[in-house]
Design a protein around this motif. Structure first.
Motif, mmCIF file in Angstrom:
data_model
loop_
_atom_site.group_PDB
_atom_site.id
_atom_site.type_symbol
_atom_site.label_atom_id
_atom_site.label_comp_id
_atom_site.label_asym_id
_atom_site.label_seq_id
_atom_site.Cartn_x
_atom_site.Cartn_y
_atom_site.Cartn_z
ATOM 1 N N ASN A 1 0.813 -1.218 0.000
ATOM 2 C CA ASN A 1 0.000 0.000 0.000
ATOM 3 C C ASN A 1 0.845 1.266 0.000
ATOM 4 O O ASN A 1 1.007 1.920 1.037
ATOM 5 C CB ASN A 1 -0.935 0.001 1.222
ATOM 6 C CG ASN A 1 -0.164 -0.169 2.527
ATOM 7 O OD1 ASN A 1 0.935 -0.719 2.551
ATOM 8 N ND2 ASN A 1 -0.746 0.325 3.617
ATOM 9 N N PRO A 2 1.422 1.649 -1.129
ATOM 10 C CA PRO A 2 2.235 2.880 -1.187
ATOM 11 C C PRO A 2 1.387 4.098 -0.857
ATOM 12 O O PRO A 2 0.193 4.146 -1.155
ATOM 13 C CB PRO A 2 2.724 2.906 -2.632
ATOM 14 C CG PRO A 2 1.706 2.120 -3.388
ATOM 15 C CD PRO A 2 1.256 1.026 -2.454
ATOM 16 N N ASP A 3 2.038 5.106 -0.258
ATOM 17 C CA ASP A 3 1.299 6.296 0.188
ATOM 18 C C ASP A 3 1.185 7.374 -0.878
ATOM 19 O O ASP A 3 0.550 8.396 -0.662
ATOM 20 C CB ASP A 3 1.939 6.878 1.444
ATOM 21 C CG ASP A 3 3.384 7.338 1.217
ATOM 22 O OD1 ASP A 3 3.854 7.341 0.052
ATOM 23 O OD2 ASP A 3 4.055 7.683 2.212
ATOM 24 N N GLY A 4 1.821 7.163 -2.037
ATOM 25 C CA GLY A 4 1.747 8.148 -3.111
ATOM 26 C C GLY A 4 2.785 9.239 -2.998
ATOM 27 O O GLY A 4 2.979 10.000 -3.945
ATOM 28 N N LYS A 5 3.457 9.324 -1.843
ATOM 29 C CA LYS A 5 4.487 10.341 -1.640
ATOM 30 C C LYS A 5 5.881 9.731 -1.744
ATOM 31 O O LYS A 5 6.714 10.201 -2.506
ATOM 32 C CB LYS A 5 4.297 11.013 -0.277
ATOM 33 C CG LYS A 5 2.991 11.773 -0.149
ATOM 34 C CD LYS A 5 2.844 12.401 1.235
ATOM 35 C CE LYS A 5 1.521 13.143 1.367
ATOM 36 N NZ LYS A 5 1.352 13.728 2.724
ATOM 37 N N LYS A 6 6.113 8.681 -0.977
ATOM 38 C CA LYS A 6 7.396 7.997 -1.059
ATOM 39 C C LYS A 6 7.444 7.064 -2.269
ATOM 40 O O LYS A 6 8.507 6.707 -2.751
ATOM 41 C CB LYS A 6 7.651 7.199 0.219
ATOM 42 C CG LYS A 6 7.827 8.085 1.448
ATOM 43 C CD LYS A 6 8.108 7.250 2.685
ATOM 44 C CE LYS A 6 8.296 8.137 3.899
ATOM 45 N NZ LYS A 6 8.537 7.333 5.127
ATOM 46 N N ALA A 7 6.281 6.655 -2.722
ATOM 47 C CA ALA A 7 6.149 5.820 -3.920
ATOM 48 C C ALA A 7 4.688 5.804 -4.314
ATOM 49 O O ALA A 7 3.807 5.953 -3.459
ATOM 50 C CB ALA A 7 6.639 4.398 -3.656
ATOM 51 N N ASN A 8 4.410 5.648 -5.609
ATOM 52 C CA ASN A 8 3.013 5.491 -6.022
ATOM 53 C C ASN A 8 2.786 4.156 -6.727
ATOM 54 O O ASN A 8 1.794 3.974 -7.412
ATOM 55 C CB ASN A 8 2.558 6.662 -6.900
ATOM 56 C CG ASN A 8 3.197 6.659 -8.288
ATOM 57 O OD1 ASN A 8 4.072 5.835 -8.584
ATOM 58 N ND2 ASN A 8 2.770 7.576 -9.140
ATOM 59 N N GLN A 9 3.735 3.238 -6.512
ATOM 60 C CA GLN A 9 3.643 1.901 -7.101
ATOM 61 C C GLN A 9 3.822 0.858 -6.005
ATOM 62 O O GLN A 9 4.770 0.939 -5.200
ATOM 63 C CB GLN A 9 4.751 1.700 -8.138
ATOM 64 C CG GLN A 9 4.660 2.622 -9.345
ATOM 65 C CD GLN A 9 3.689 2.091 -10.363
ATOM 66 O OE1 GLN A 9 3.990 1.160 -11.106
ATOM 67 N NE2 GLN A 9 2.503 2.674 -10.403
ATOM 68 N N ALA A 10 2.921 -0.110 -5.936
ATOM 69 C CA ALA A 10 3.126 -1.240 -5.044
ATOM 70 C C ALA A 10 4.359 -2.016 -5.508
ATOM 71 O O ALA A 10 4.773 -1.925 -6.668
ATOM 72 C CB ALA A 10 1.898 -2.144 -5.035
ATOM 73 N N SER A 11 4.947 -2.776 -4.615
ATOM 74 C CA SER A 11 6.196 -3.471 -4.934
ATOM 75 C C SER A 11 6.055 -4.396 -6.138
ATOM 76 O O SER A 11 6.978 -4.496 -6.954
ATOM 77 C CB SER A 11 6.678 -4.267 -3.721
ATOM 78 O OG SER A 11 6.999 -3.409 -2.654
ATOM 79 N N VAL A 12 4.918 -5.058 -6.260
ATOM 80 C CA VAL A 12 4.752 -5.979 -7.387
ATOM 81 C C VAL A 12 4.846 -5.229 -8.715
ATOM 82 O O VAL A 12 5.402 -5.736 -9.693
ATOM 83 C CB VAL A 12 3.414 -6.754 -7.268
ATOM 84 C CG1 VAL A 12 2.222 -5.806 -7.359
ATOM 85 C CG2 VAL A 12 3.338 -7.858 -8.305
ATOM 86 N N SER A 13 4.363 -4.003 -8.753
ATOM 87 C CA SER A 13 4.459 -3.186 -9.971
ATOM 88 C C SER A 13 5.886 -2.712 -10.198
ATOM 89 O O SER A 13 6.352 -2.624 -11.340
ATOM 90 C CB SER A 13 3.519 -1.987 -9.884
ATOM 91 O OG SER A 13 2.174 -2.397 -9.805
ATOM 92 N N GLN A 14 6.589 -2.389 -9.117
ATOM 93 C CA GLN A 14 7.990 -1.969 -9.246
ATOM 94 C C GLN A 14 8.851 -3.109 -9.791
ATOM 95 O O GLN A 14 9.658 -2.912 -10.700
ATOM 96 C CB GLN A 14 8.525 -1.497 -7.895
ATOM 97 C CG GLN A 14 7.856 -0.243 -7.362
ATOM 98 C CD GLN A 14 8.433 0.181 -6.024
ATOM 99 O OE1 GLN A 14 9.643 0.132 -5.805
ATOM 100 N NE2 GLN A 14 7.563 0.595 -5.102
ATOM 101 N N TRP A 15 8.683 -4.304 -9.217
ATOM 102 C CA TRP A 15 9.456 -5.450 -9.703
ATOM 103 C C TRP A 15 9.113 -5.771 -11.159
ATOM 104 O O TRP A 15 10.005 -6.052 -11.969
ATOM 105 C CB TRP A 15 9.190 -6.667 -8.821
ATOM 106 C CG TRP A 15 9.992 -6.725 -7.560
ATOM 107 C CD1 TRP A 15 9.528 -6.622 -6.278
ATOM 108 C CD2 TRP A 15 11.407 -6.911 -7.453
ATOM 109 N NE1 TRP A 15 10.570 -6.735 -5.378
ATOM 110 C CE2 TRP A 15 11.726 -6.904 -6.073
ATOM 111 C CE3 TRP A 15 12.436 -7.074 -8.386
ATOM 112 C CZ2 TRP A 15 13.035 -7.072 -5.603
ATOM 113 C CZ3 TRP A 15 13.739 -7.230 -7.918
ATOM 114 C CH2 TRP A 15 14.032 -7.227 -6.548
ATOM 115 N N GLY A 16 7.837 -5.710 -11.499
ATOM 116 C CA GLY A 16 7.444 -5.974 -12.881
ATOM 117 C C GLY A 16 8.039 -4.969 -13.840
ATOM 118 O O GLY A 16 8.491 -5.320 -14.937
#
Length: 358
Positions: A91-106
């Motif tokens: 559950n990214p907060d949109g500030k530190k990241a706006n992508q869940a980890s599964v999306s980042q790894w993909g």
């Protein structure tokens, strides 16, 4: 005559304001010797991954690599780790990241997929690739998204595979064999972030094998030097049995007879290039020079939550004499437009230099 001169002056003034500025000082990356070969080093890519709008910058960088395989005789790509911002965050907060980890790894797996079948690329993992957010434990999704058969050129070079903390094979601890075009034989040794004693013992056992005694070993790991060019002694991560730069040097690199290069990332300071880099040369047990380099860029281009690093990468040119290596720091992001090409090179002595292998 005077009227004609005034007219010519007027035309010249108009042209000065209407013609695009000429980037006379911009030169495309090229080899200083046509018989050289190149290695491209990518810094930590996590900030390109944590925001979806930054991800195209890494795509651009890797597209530039594929378009320069022949002009620069690129033989491989290395990356210093922290492939994602969070390994297992839902559950990214949109500030530190706006992508869940599964999306980042993909996204990072897909970006490097551009090189599949074209170039071998060897990656290490960093603290952000462990745990949930930042190395709370040694669990990582790395092997799921970068399995051994993802790139056939990687698998062709793969020689030894170590174990993870669960006792399972992992490419976070692995070696890759490469024969340089000029006859020098290389072994790229990859080690997990803050490697456990077990991982260091495994690595030591591999490089001491008789079959590798005349190889030049390149160690690729994540945390090693600070920005004062000193080996990192301690960091406050929760992972068990960590070894940082000083311990890696004392337990593995200095006692070796064939490690001649160490490449790492990890460090950074917002919008300060010198806070992202380090370099030093020491001798190993055989009296051979060990060139140790940190290269990162993740907090350039707007700080920790900026664009991810302004597209900076390093080009290593290995000259035909078999020992001289020229290092240059370049940004395909700035180079893509005539408006920004004047910023595409960093030419300070700490960004453009030469070192030698024994």
């Amino acid at each position: 005559m005077r009227r004609k001169s005034l007219l010519l002056l007027l035309v010249a003034s108009v042209l000065c304001y209407t013609l695009p500025a000429q980037q006379d000082d911009y030169v495309k990356p090229s080899l200083s010797d046509e018989d050289s070969w190149s290695l491209v080093l990518l810094p930590d890519v996590q900030t390109y991954m944590k925001f979806d709008y930054n991800q195209p910058i890494l795509d651009l960088m890797l597209a530039w690599v594929t378009n320069n395989i022949e002009p620069l005789n690129i033989e491989m790509v290395l990356c210093t780790g922290d492939l994602v911002e969070q390994n297992d965050l839902f559950n990214p907060d949109g500030k530190k990241a706006n992508q869940a980890s599964v999306s980042q790894w993909g996204a990072v797996s897909s970006a490097f997929g551009r090189l599949d079948g074209q170039l071998p690329y060897i990656l290490t993992i960093g603290n952000h690739d462990y745990g949930i957010v930042n190395a709370e434990n040694r669990f990582t999704h790395f092997d799921e998204y970068f399995p051994p058969n993802k790139n056939r050129l990687n698998q062709k070079m793969l020689r030894e595979v170590g174990l993870n903390v669960e006792g399972r094979p992992t490419l976070a601890n692995a070696t890759y064999e490469f024969a340089g075009p000029h006859g020098r034989k290389f072994l790229v040794l990859v080690l997990e972030f803050a490697p456990r004693d077990e991982a260091l013992e495994w690595a030591k056992g591999v490089i001491e094998k008789e079959q590798y005694e005349d190889y030049t070993v390149i160690l690729l790991t994540h945390s090693y030097l600070d920005s004062n060019n000193k080996h990192i002694v301690h960091e406050n991560y929760k992972i068990p049995d960590p070894n940082y730069g000083e311990a890696i040097w004392q337990k593995l690199v200095q006692p070796s007879k064939n490690i001649q290069m160490v490449l790492a990332g990890h460090i950074g300071k917002p919008n300060d290039p010198e806070g992202h880099i380090a370099f030093r040369v020491d001798e190993n047990a055989a009296g051979k020079k060990v060139s140790q380099m940190v290269f990162n860029a993740q907090a350039l281009g707007g700080g920790w939550h900026g664009n991810g690093g302004d597209g900076w990468l390093r080009i290593f040119e290995f000259l035909p004499d078999g020992k001289t290596v020229k290092v240059k720091t370049f940004s395909p992001l700035f180079a893509i437009s005539p408006t920004t090409q004047k910023y595409a090179w960093r030419t300070e002595p700490h960004d453009e230099f030469t070192f030698e292998l024994d």
